[in-house]
Scaffold this motif. Structure first.
Motif, PDB file in Angstrom:
ATOM      1  N   UNK A  82       0.830  -1.046   0.023  1.00 23.73           N
ATOM      2  CA  UNK A  82       0.055  -0.363  -0.130  1.00 23.73           C
ATOM      3  C   UNK A  82       0.228   1.123  -0.681  1.00 23.73           C
ATOM      4  N   UNK A  83       1.910   1.105   0.122  1.00 18.23           N
ATOM      5  CA  UNK A  83       2.940   2.449   0.611  1.00 18.23           C
ATOM      6  C   UNK A  83       2.822   2.940  -0.814  1.00 18.23           C
ATOM      7  N   UNK A  84       2.883   2.335  -1.492  1.00 18.79           N
ATOM      8  CA  UNK A  84       3.407   2.320  -3.106  1.00 18.79           C
ATOM      9  C   UNK A  84       1.812   2.226  -3.717  1.00 18.79           C
ATOM     10  N   UNK A  85       0.543   2.208  -3.582  1.00 19.78           N
ATOM     11  CA  UNK A  85      -0.254   2.157  -3.984  1.00 19.78           C
ATOM     12  C   UNK A  85      -0.880   0.820  -4.275  1.00 19.78           C
ATOM     13  N   UNK A  86      -0.623  -0.184  -4.179  1.00 23.30           N
ATOM     14  CA  UNK A  86      -1.004  -1.484  -4.300  1.00 23.30           C
ATOM     15  C   UNK A  86      -2.204  -1.337  -3.264  1.00 23.30           C
ATOM     16  N   UNK A  87      -3.078  -1.778  -4.150  1.00 20.55           N
ATOM     17  CA  UNK A  87      -4.396  -1.983  -3.468  1.00 20.55           C
ATOM     18  C   UNK A  87      -5.904  -3.538  -3.975  1.00 20.55           C
ATOM     19  N   UNK A 130      -5.666  -9.681  -3.538  1.00 23.85           N
ATOM     20  CA  UNK A 130      -6.412 -10.283  -2.246  1.00 23.85           C
ATOM     21  C   UNK A 130      -6.042  -9.666  -0.882  1.00 23.85           C
ATOM     22  N   UNK A 131      -4.866  -8.921  -0.389  1.00 21.77           N
ATOM     23  CA  UNK A 131      -5.104  -8.586   0.659  1.00 21.77           C
ATOM     24  C   UNK A 131      -3.232  -7.717   0.390  1.00 21.77           C
ATOM     25  N   UNK A 132      -2.997  -6.519   1.064  1.00 19.80           N
ATOM     26  CA  UNK A 132      -2.227  -5.606   0.999  1.00 19.80           C
ATOM     27  C   UNK A 132      -1.334  -5.474   2.618  1.00 19.80           C
TER      28      UNK A 132
END
Length: 269
Positions: free
Chosen positions: A130-135, A152-154
């Motif tokens: 998530x720190x790089x925008x992955x959702x 599926x999870x981040x």
């Protein structure tokens, strides 16, 4: 007078012989020492040969060690060159993809840190989150644009991908040749074979082995036109009234080392 002359002649003859050859004592000493002299010479020659052999062996060992170091360095350079070549090929493929797919402009390259296949799931763990925008819900592709799975999870610096063959995977699909719509989904009985199903096909569909199946992009949840796989078989379901297809994914999950997360895309209508 004659006798004296004879004696003198004999003495002179004996003196002449002694003056040319060694004396009996010297000759005896030489006879006794000769075998020892020969043995000493043989030992000295053997020792010199041994010294020369040791020197030659030591030189060869040092030379072999140097050659092994050179060979190891050359092998390391070759591995580095192959790695750079593979990376360049991957980047070229990705550049070609971005040229072909202007709607897919925001990628995040991720390394795969773990492949996991259990009785219930088939997943990949990535080194970014998530720190790089992955959702959650982001599509994951390889460098060719072939679909790998869905996030599926981040977490902050990690994320988990459910691959196409995972039993919880389900997404809209379309057969490229016929434009027939269906749902590509993981199946428990097929997961261990690395396959998935294409369900809810229209009754009049006429699929052929090898037909390409892509994401449909309906409802805007996922980008359209991402390759899911190809048709291997068409079978009837348990009721005998509807057919479904068995798909072979377009990617080899075990061979993947790097993937790309589509963080955003444009919906093309």
């Amino acid at each position: 007078m004659l006798f004296a002359a004879a004696v003198l002649s004999v003495v002179m003859a004996v003196m002449s012989v002694l003056s040319v050859n060694s004396s009996p004592l010297v000759n005896l000493t030489g006879v006794l020492v000769s075998p020892f002299r020969a043995g000493y010479t043989a030992v000295a020659n053997w020792f010199n040969d041994l010294q020369n052999y040791y020197k030659d062996t030591t030189d060869l060992q040092a030379e072999n060690a140097a050659l092994r170091q050179q060979l190891a360095r050359m092998e390391e350079i070759t591995r580095e060159a192959e790695a750079y070549k593979a990376e360049n090929e991957l980047l070229k493929e990705l550049m070609n993809l971005t040229k072909r797919r202007r709607d897919l402009s925001d990628f995040e390259a991720c390394m795969i840190t773990e492949h996991a296949v259990t009785n219930w799931t088939s997943s990949l763990t990535l080194n970014k989150g998530t720190s790089l925008g992955i959702e959650v819900g982001d599509c994951v592709i390889d460098e060719r644009g072939y679909l790998v799975g869905v996030i599926d999870r981040a977490g902050t610096n990690w994320s988990t991908v459910l691959t196409l063959v995972d039993t919880d995977t389900s997404l809209g699909a379309q057969v490229f040749r016929t434009k027939d719509l269906g749902v590509a989904k993981g199946d428990f009985s097929l997961m261990w074979e690395g396959r998935l199903r294409l369900d809810y096909l229209p009754p009049d569909c006429r699929l052929l082995t090898g037909d390409l199946v892509e994401t449909s992009g309906l409802n805007g949840f996922y980008p359209s036109g991402l390759v899911i796989g190809s048709v291997e078989q068409v079978q009837l379901d348990d009721s005998g009234a509807a057919s479904y297809a068995i798909l072979a994914p377009g990617v080899d999950f075990d061979a993947l080392t790097e993937v790309f997360v589509i963080k955003s895309f444009e919906i093309i209508t």
